[in-house]
Scaffold this motif. Structure first.
Motif, short mmCIF file in Angstrom:
data_model
loop_
_atom_site.label_atom_id
_atom_site.label_comp_id
_atom_site.label_asym_id
_atom_site.label_seq_id
_atom_site.Cartn_x
_atom_site.Cartn_y
_atom_site.Cartn_z
N ALA A 177 0.82 -1.20 0.00
CA ALA A 177 0.00 0.00 0.00
C ALA A 177 0.86 1.26 0.00
O ALA A 177 0.53 2.25 -0.66
N VAL A 178 1.97 1.23 0.72
CA VAL A 178 2.82 2.42 0.84
C VAL A 178 3.54 2.72 -0.47
O VAL A 178 3.68 3.89 -0.86
N VAL A 179 4.00 1.69 -1.19
CA VAL A 179 4.82 1.92 -2.37
C VAL A 179 4.01 1.94 -3.67
O VAL A 179 4.58 2.16 -4.73
N ASP A 180 2.71 1.74 -3.59
CA ASP A 180 1.87 1.70 -4.79
C ASP A 180 1.53 3.13 -5.22
O ASP A 180 0.59 3.74 -4.70
N THR A 181 2.27 3.67 -6.17
CA THR A 181 2.01 5.04 -6.61
C THR A 181 0.74 5.17 -7.43
O THR A 181 0.23 6.27 -7.59
N GLN A 182 0.23 4.06 -7.96
CA GLN A 182 -1.02 4.13 -8.69
C GLN A 182 -2.21 4.23 -7.75
O GLN A 182 -3.33 4.52 -8.17
N ASN A 183 -1.99 3.97 -6.47
CA ASN A 183 -3.02 4.18 -5.46
C ASN A 183 -2.77 5.55 -4.83
O ASN A 183 -2.74 6.55 -5.51
#
Length: 610
Positions: A177-183
């Motif tokens: 969740a932290v590294v998902d830039t698309q989120n």
């Protein structure tokens, strides 16, 4: 240039490692060593000082800070895995090469061993003063748990396996969740801090059963140190042969956590639909052109770095496959596919992107296609099957994607919050206090927002959704679906907490079974043992308050209603989520080659575990 500088420059040149894999392994070694130095050092200080210079909260902070600085040390070189379970899960997802896995696992475990040895050297005299030089594993003077993890008296192997599985799965959920830039995604410079906070939150909510190893290297390396330092073979026989649980369970939990995030959130990002359409168009064009292997001089220059940079070509080819129109990436020396991609997309002769700068050991690649080995052919086939499976599983209905995100966000919120309450209640404030409950819920909100903000707006609360509907910021038709998804996420998280602390074995203390123990506040209880087998709602042994809220004795319904009305007013209403725009021709891809989580197919993600 002075003589000293020249000598230093020559020494640096002689010591510089040219093998990329060796550099990555050393970075992993040093990162895990820092993790153990901070974490196990905090445990040792708490034990040696008899909790006068540390407590359970300081242990959690120690491991969280150790993971944070371990990632900062190794993240730019190796990806900062620091955990064999993380490396293994990425290999299964096709985001990390299998050939690197055994080297990473060995050096991560070695880092745990060396870090534990440093902690033992620093606290040698204090440890021997506590156990009178006996170096015992169990009993009132046990000190082996400073380095390795051991189960609580009530914990069975099956419940301990579930505990490690859920803890490691939660870690992977938070990392993704932290590294998902698309989120929503955290800035890359802050990602290690948030990953460290996730470890603190897991420790405050799931650390009482067995010490939340959630990392085979963190447990097995220090355990080997205790074997070598004189604690004996009892470190492998205590707890019914507990030693294998912190090794196997985190491996399974990491894979499950990564798959859950991908299936519920990452798989359904809008940009992937447009990428798939463009990939299909490119494949069709290649078939029409009858593309065949050609020499490198037909397309952009192919470069190759001698010392072990084969993975760079795989990454470069993966980037060319993922790059949207207008982004031209230098292809690898395998085939002319990368040149064909640029030709189809109308690209110029020059290229942009990673690995375009000349390498130090640049050489020309011989003409012709690289021979396809059986292993590489099998990997390519598995990758193609995985891609087709992802297409089939992708949900195109926007409302369903938003509901899944809300479910997932509330699940993280309630899991960290209710589990921290259980830890405080069942361990009589020895493994937490009211502050840790507040911190547990705060971590749950933080990672719940990161998991769902970019998709659904991260309401995480039917009251928030209802208020936004009244203000015209959310359509009314979404209210019942959001509410159902949020309630279902809360129910699932509560069920998970119950599985963590259901406690099928009899709790025991120094004076006998828990039911007849004369000093109950020195014992460790699970839910059933805490309430003597009766799941009560009220009374001194009530456990229903772990999962839901109940008023204190003096609180009237009117005062309680007023309290619940005023509390949400201090929470700022979230603004509507920014619209997700598909990639347009000529735009840069959001993901980077170095982030395997952000861009499936890359090889060194910025990850870290405990």
């Amino acid at each position: 240039m002075g003589t000293t500088e020249m000598v230093l420059q020559k020494v640096h040149g002689a010591l510089r490692l040219k093998n990329h894999l060796v550099r990555e392994c050393f970075a992993e070694f040093l990162g895990v060593c820092m993790l153990i130095l901070f974490g196990c050092g905090a445990v040792a200080q708490m034990v040696v000082s008899k909790t006068t210079r540390g407590e359970f909260l300081s242990v959690n902070l120690g491991f969280g800070l150790g993971a944070t600085f371990g990632i900062y040390i190794s993240g730019g070189i190796s990806g900062g895995h620091l955990n064999p379970a993380v490396s293994f899960s990425l290999c299964l997802l096709g985001r990390f090469p299998w050939k690197k896995l055994p080297f990473y696992m060995f050096f991560q475990t070695l880092g745990g061993f060396v870090g534990a040895a440093i902690v033992y050297g620093v606290h040698h005299d204090g440890i021997h003063s506590v156990d009178n030089g006996t170096l015992s594993v169990t009993g009132p003077r046990a000190t082996a748990f400073i380095f390795g993890t051991y189960p609580a008296p009530f914990l069975s192997l099956s419940n301990g396996f579930i505990d490690q599985l859920i803890g490691t799965g939660t870690l992977l959920l938070c990392i993704f969740a932290v590294v998902d830039t698309q989120n929503y995604g955290a800035p890359k410079i802050l990602q290690p801090i948030f990953i460290g906070l996730s470890i603190v939150g897991i420790g405050m909510s799931m650390g009482s059963n067995s010490g939340y190893a959630i990392n085979p290297a963190r447990d097995f390396g220090p355990r080997l140190l205790t074997l070598a330092a004189g604690w004996g073979t009892e470190v492998f026989t205590t707890g019914g042969g507990w030693w294998w649980v912190p090794i196997v369970a985190p491996m399974v939990g990491a894979v499950l956590g990564a798959l859950v995030y991908e299936l519920l959130v990452e798989l359904h990002h809008l940009h992937t639909e447009f990428e798939d359409e463009e990939d299909d168009r490119v494949e069709q064009k290649l078939k029409e052109m009858g593309s065949s292997p050609t020499s490198c001089h037909e397309g952009p220059a192919c470069r190759r770095d001698k010392p072990g940079t084969e993975d760079q070509f795989v990454m470069s080819m993966a980037a060319a496959d993922r790059a949207p129109s207008g982004l031209h990436v230098t292809p690898g020396p395998l085939t002319s596919r990368g040149w064909a991609l640029n030709a189809i997309r109308g690209g110029p002769s020059e290229t942009l992107g990673c690995f375009e700068a000349p390498m130090k050991n640049e050489v020309n690649v011989e003409q012709g296609e690289r021979p396809m080995t059986p292993v590489r052919r099998m990997v390519n086939q598995a990758t193609s099957r995985m891609k087709r499976l992802r297409k089939k599983l992708r949900i195109k209905n926007k409302l369903i994607r938003e509901c899944l995100a809300e479910f997932f966000g509330v699940y993280l919120l309630i899991l960290m919050g209710s589990a921290s309450v259980a830890q405080v209640v069942l361990f009589f404030d020895r493994k937490g206090e009211y502050l840790s409950i507040a911190f547990g819920y705060a971590c749950g909100v933080l990672f719940g927002i990161y998991a769902s903000r970019g998709i659904s707006g991260a309401h995480l609360n039917p009251a928030v959704t209802f208020s936004l509907c009244l203000l015209g910021r959310c359509p009314w038709k979404k209210l019942p679906f959001y509410t159902i998804a949020e309630c279902l996420g809360s129910f699932t998280a509560a069920a998970t907490t119950f599985c963590l602390y259901y406690g099928p074995a009899a709790a025991r203390c120094d004076n006998g079974p828990a039911a007849v123990c004369c000093l109950p506040r020195t014992c460790s209880y699970a839910i059933f043992e805490f309430s003597y087998g009766n799941l009560t709602v009220c009374g001194p042994r009530a456990t229903a308050g772990i999962f839901a809220t109940y008023p204190v004795e003096y609180l009237s319904l009117r005062n309680g209603f007023l309290t619940e009305v005023l509390r949400p007013t201090v929470v700022q209403l979230p603004s509507p989520p920014p619209p997700q725009q598909p990639h347009q021709p000529g735009t840069m891809a959001a993901a980077t080659l170095a982030d395997a989580i952000e861009a499936p197919g890359a090889l060194t993600p910025p990850l870290a575990p405990r």
